[in-house]
Motif scaffolding. Structure first.
Motif, PDB file in Angstrom:
ATOM      1  N   TYR A 154       1.384  -1.181  -0.221  1.00 26.30           N
ATOM      2  CA  TYR A 154      -0.189  -0.147   0.314  1.00 26.30           C
ATOM      3  C   TYR A 154       0.959   1.199  -0.068  1.00 26.30           C
ATOM      4  N   HIS A 155       2.374   1.227   1.113  1.00 24.06           N
ATOM      5  CA  HIS A 155       3.112   2.608   0.880  1.00 24.06           C
ATOM      6  C   HIS A 155       3.428   2.622  -0.488  1.00 24.06           C
ATOM      7  N   ARG A 156       3.933   2.003  -1.212  1.00 26.22           N
ATOM      8  CA  ARG A 156       4.247   2.421  -2.849  1.00 26.22           C
ATOM      9  C   ARG A 156       2.611   3.158  -3.850  1.00 26.22           C
ATOM     10  N   VAL A 157       1.861   2.924  -2.775  1.00 22.89           N
ATOM     11  CA  VAL A 157       0.425   3.302  -3.958  1.00 22.89           C
ATOM     12  C   VAL A 157      -0.023   4.553  -3.134  1.00 22.89           C
ATOM     13  N   ALA A 158       0.280   4.574  -2.560  1.00 21.87           N
ATOM     14  CA  ALA A 158      -0.715   5.961  -1.323  1.00 21.87           C
ATOM     15  C   ALA A 158      -0.036   6.834  -0.261  1.00 21.87           C
ATOM     16  N   ALA A 159       0.333   7.678   0.139  1.00 26.00           N
ATOM     17  CA  ALA A 159       1.053   8.736   0.747  1.00 26.00           C
ATOM     18  C   ALA A 159       0.654   8.045   2.007  1.00 26.00           C
ATOM     19  N   LEU A 160       1.623   7.750   2.695  1.00 30.52           N
ATOM     20  CA  LEU A 160       1.038   7.046   4.176  1.00 30.52           C
ATOM     21  C   LEU A 160       1.406   8.458   5.678  1.00 30.52           C
ATOM     22  N   GLN A 161       0.301   8.635   6.117  1.00 31.80           N
ATOM     23  CA  GLN A 161       1.061   9.809   6.930  1.00 31.80           C
ATOM     24  C   GLN A 161       1.288   8.911   8.289  1.00 31.80           C
ATOM     25  N   PHE A 162       1.603   9.418   9.286  1.00 31.44           N
ATOM     26  CA  PHE A 162       2.373   8.838  10.158  1.00 31.44           C
ATOM     27  C   PHE A 162       2.531  10.201  11.456  1.00 31.44           C
ATOM     28  N   GLU A 163       2.602  10.318  12.545  1.00 32.20           N
ATOM     29  CA  GLU A 163       2.979  10.791  13.905  1.00 32.20           C
ATOM     30  C   GLU A 163       2.361  10.021  15.044  1.00 32.20           C
ATOM     31  N   CYS A 164       3.106   9.469  15.898  1.00 27.28           N
ATOM     32  CA  CYS A 164       3.243   9.257  17.175  1.00 27.28           C
ATOM     33  C   CYS A 164       2.612   9.893  18.218  1.00 27.28           C
ATOM     34  N   THR A 165       1.382   9.523  18.736  1.00 31.29           N
ATOM     35  CA  THR A 165       1.199  10.922  20.018  1.00 31.29           C
ATOM     36  C   THR A 165       1.088  10.078  21.390  1.00 31.29           C
ATOM     37  N   ARG A 166       2.099   9.243  21.636  1.00 35.44           N
ATOM     38  CA  ARG A 166       2.657   8.294  22.278  1.00 35.44           C
ATOM     39  C   ARG A 166       1.603   7.818  23.585  1.00 35.44           C
ATOM     40  N   CYS A 167       0.756   7.692  22.341  1.00 35.60           N
ATOM     41  CA  CYS A 167      -0.778   7.030  23.124  1.00 35.60           C
ATOM     42  C   CYS A 167      -0.463   5.528  24.126  1.00 35.60           C
ATOM     43  N   GLY A 168       0.527   5.070  23.828  1.00 38.88           N
ATOM     44  CA  GLY A 168       1.458   3.328  24.705  1.00 38.88           C
ATOM     45  C   GLY A 168       0.343   2.655  23.856  1.00 38.88           C
ATOM     46  N   GLN A 169      -1.067   2.489  22.978  1.00 39.38           N
ATOM     47  CA  GLN A 169      -1.862   1.184  22.496  1.00 39.38           C
ATOM     48  C   GLN A 169      -1.138   0.134  21.829  1.00 39.38           C
ATOM     49  N   CYS A 170       0.004   0.658  21.379  1.00 37.88           N
ATOM     50  CA  CYS A 170       0.404  -0.549  20.580  1.00 37.88           C
ATOM     51  C   CYS A 170       1.451  -1.538  21.159  1.00 37.88           C
ATOM     52  N   CYS A 171       1.313  -1.168  22.677  1.00 36.84           N
ATOM     53  CA  CYS A 171       1.955  -2.085  23.349  1.00 36.84           C
ATOM     54  C   CYS A 171       1.807  -2.667  24.334  1.00 36.84           C
ATOM     55  N   ILE A 172      -0.252  -2.993  24.341  1.00 36.15           N
ATOM     56  CA  ILE A 172      -0.885  -3.596  24.818  1.00 36.15           C
ATOM     57  C   ILE A 172      -1.789  -4.490  24.323  1.00 36.15           C
ATOM     58  N   GLY A 173      -1.612  -5.842  24.732  1.00 31.80           N
ATOM     59  CA  GLY A 173      -1.811  -7.171  23.421  1.00 31.80           C
ATOM     60  C   GLY A 173      -2.377  -7.879  23.969  1.00 31.80           C
TER      61      GLY A 173
END
Ligand code: SF4
Ligand code: SF4
Length: 138
Positions: free
Chosen positions: A3-22
């Motif tokens: 997908y990153h080859r066909v679309a401009a991807l935006q990302f900015e980490c807010t440091r919410c910590g959600q990706c560290c919870i599984g």
């Protein structure tokens, strides 16, 4: 095509910590170099670190054992990573993982978990490719 080859991807980490919870299906894997870097940063012996924080996946890979509540043991009460300077490649490269970049649907689906997706500046394709390469080497 990823997908990153066909679309401009935006990302900015807010440091919410959600990706560290599984959940039971999630895990953060580490190489021996990453184990040693974390153990040194925390001032722990390697033996204690291995016993307390990780499980062995193979002869060359370990996995962080999440707490019963799903939180990574290195996530502080303020939702900060206590080993940030030496966090594993898997954490450094998120959310630019092959399975998330597979399609528009997988990218937008992950946005439901990570509020940094579709926020902030566009990430150059070259930066994303570098992250993918880091993961390939694991
Ligand atoms: S879930 Fe996304 S925005 Fe939140 S800490 Fe993780 S990467 Fe950053
Ligand atoms: S090591 Fe740090 S960045 Fe990685 S999941 Fe744990 S708290 Fe999050």
């Amino acid at each position: 095509m990823a997908y990153h080859r066909v679309a401009a991807l935006q990302f900015e980490c807010t440091r919410c910590g959600q990706c560290c919870i599984g959940d039971a299906s999630s895990g953060v894997s580490l190489s021996i170099d990453e184990v040693e870097a974390a153990q040194r940063l925390l001032g722990l012996s390697k033996a204690w670190f291995l016993r307390r924080y990780v499980r062995r996946l193979s002869t060359v890979r370990w996995e962080i054992r999440l707490q019963a509540d799903g939180r990574c043991p290195f996530l502080t009460d303020q939702d900060r990573c206590s080993i940030y300077a030496v966090r594993p490649a898997q954490c450094r490269t998120y959310p630019f993982w092959p399975e998330i970049l597979e399609s528009r649907g997988s990218w937008q689906g992950e946005a439901g978990r990570c509020e940094g997706i579709n926020r902030g500046r566009t990430i150059p394709v070259s930066t994303i490719e570098k992250k993918l390469k880091q993961l390939e080497r694991l």
